[in-house]
Design a protein around this motif. Sequence first.
Motif, short mmCIF file in Angstrom:
data_model
loop_
_atom_site.label_atom_id
_atom_site.label_comp_id
_atom_site.label_asym_id
_atom_site.label_seq_id
_atom_site.Cartn_x
_atom_site.Cartn_y
_atom_site.Cartn_z
N GLN A 29 58.12 -76.91 67.99
CA GLN A 29 57.04 -76.47 67.59
C GLN A 29 57.03 -75.16 67.31
O GLN A 29 57.54 -74.01 67.01
N ARG A 30 57.03 -74.51 65.56
CA ARG A 30 57.27 -73.97 64.74
C ARG A 30 56.07 -72.96 65.51
O ARG A 30 54.61 -73.00 66.13
N LEU A 31 56.08 -71.13 66.14
CA LEU A 31 55.43 -70.54 66.23
C LEU A 31 56.11 -69.08 65.35
O LEU A 31 57.03 -69.17 65.64
N GLU A 32 54.68 -68.27 64.98
CA GLU A 32 55.26 -67.40 64.21
C GLU A 32 55.20 -66.35 65.64
O GLU A 32 55.09 -66.24 67.18
N SER A 33 55.56 -64.94 65.39
CA SER A 33 55.78 -63.85 66.66
C SER A 33 54.73 -63.53 66.91
O SER A 33 53.85 -63.43 66.61
N ILE A 34 55.09 -62.89 68.65
CA ILE A 34 53.55 -62.48 68.66
C ILE A 34 53.63 -61.16 69.32
O ILE A 34 55.14 -61.40 70.00
N PRO A 42 60.23 -63.29 69.21
CA PRO A 42 61.01 -64.16 67.85
C PRO A 42 60.29 -64.94 67.69
O PRO A 42 59.62 -65.74 68.47
N ALA A 43 60.25 -65.05 66.70
CA ALA A 43 59.29 -66.57 65.68
C ALA A 43 60.20 -67.43 66.16
O ALA A 43 61.97 -67.84 65.91
N LEU A 44 59.63 -68.64 66.71
CA LEU A 44 59.95 -69.79 66.92
C LEU A 44 60.45 -70.71 65.92
O LEU A 44 59.48 -71.24 65.19
N ARG A 45 61.62 -71.22 65.75
CA ARG A 45 61.93 -72.54 64.51
C ARG A 45 62.48 -73.09 65.10
O ARG A 45 64.01 -73.24 65.31
N PRO A 46 62.48 -74.90 65.86
CA PRO A 46 63.14 -76.15 66.11
C PRO A 46 63.89 -75.83 64.92
O PRO A 46 64.21 -75.88 63.60
N PRO A 47 65.35 -76.31 65.55
CA PRO A 47 66.21 -76.79 66.94
C PRO A 47 66.41 -75.06 67.56
O PRO A 47 67.82 -75.47 68.01
#
Length: 255
Positions: A29-34, A42-47
Amino acid sequence: MALPLQPGLVPTEVAFLCEMEMVTIVPRQRLESISLLSGKTPALRPPHRAELPLWLALLLKKQRRANIVAPPWLHADSLKDILNHETNVSPEAFSPPPPPPMRSDGRGGARPYGLSSSEPKPGDTLLSPPFLPSCTQEAPSAYLPYHWLELSEALLANAADDIPNAAEVRALLRDLQEVRAAKMRGSTVHLEGGDGVLNLRGVGAMELAESRGFVLGVVEGVRKLGASAEASRREEEEEKANGEGGDESDEDMGF
């Protein structure tokens, strides 16, 4: 009244420190930086793969929001090579630790991870585990990192479906742990003389925490034996000196 603390780190504290190891994940799933105390993730961007601390990767795994990529040394083929090195190539010493990771300097050269140049300069911060990428997908495959035991147990307990041939990997890790534990117990024979040196190169953090009590007990026992032998030697020397003195006095008196 507070109880005295044990010397060194206990296994639970070592496992806690291991959770800061960086691992590679594949986000689902997409997840913004924490923003964390150690910095922003880092911001998560599949895949696209990303590197996160182990504790955060396990949390996302439990939430089914990411899969964890097993490090190369946790594959069955790599563990077989390491086990062969421990039993056949070097039956008395531990397998060597991974070499320091290097990064390209952009000019065709390489520099140690975390440094601005190929040679350390005054004021540079020299990183050590868990602040080195020894458990990511870029880690070398034939070397056990400093937190290999506790990290492999955490991944097998919480992300076994992400590890290829998890059952075989678990059996190889068990064999490897037994072989290395026997080496740790056998290496204490070098301390029997009182001035031996125990070579701990390649020993992991959890292995040190679990064996610290045994090794310290051996060292204390050797110290006590040495002190007892020294006391006996001094008593014999004193008795011998007193005996020689008594013989001389008898001769002086004409007996």
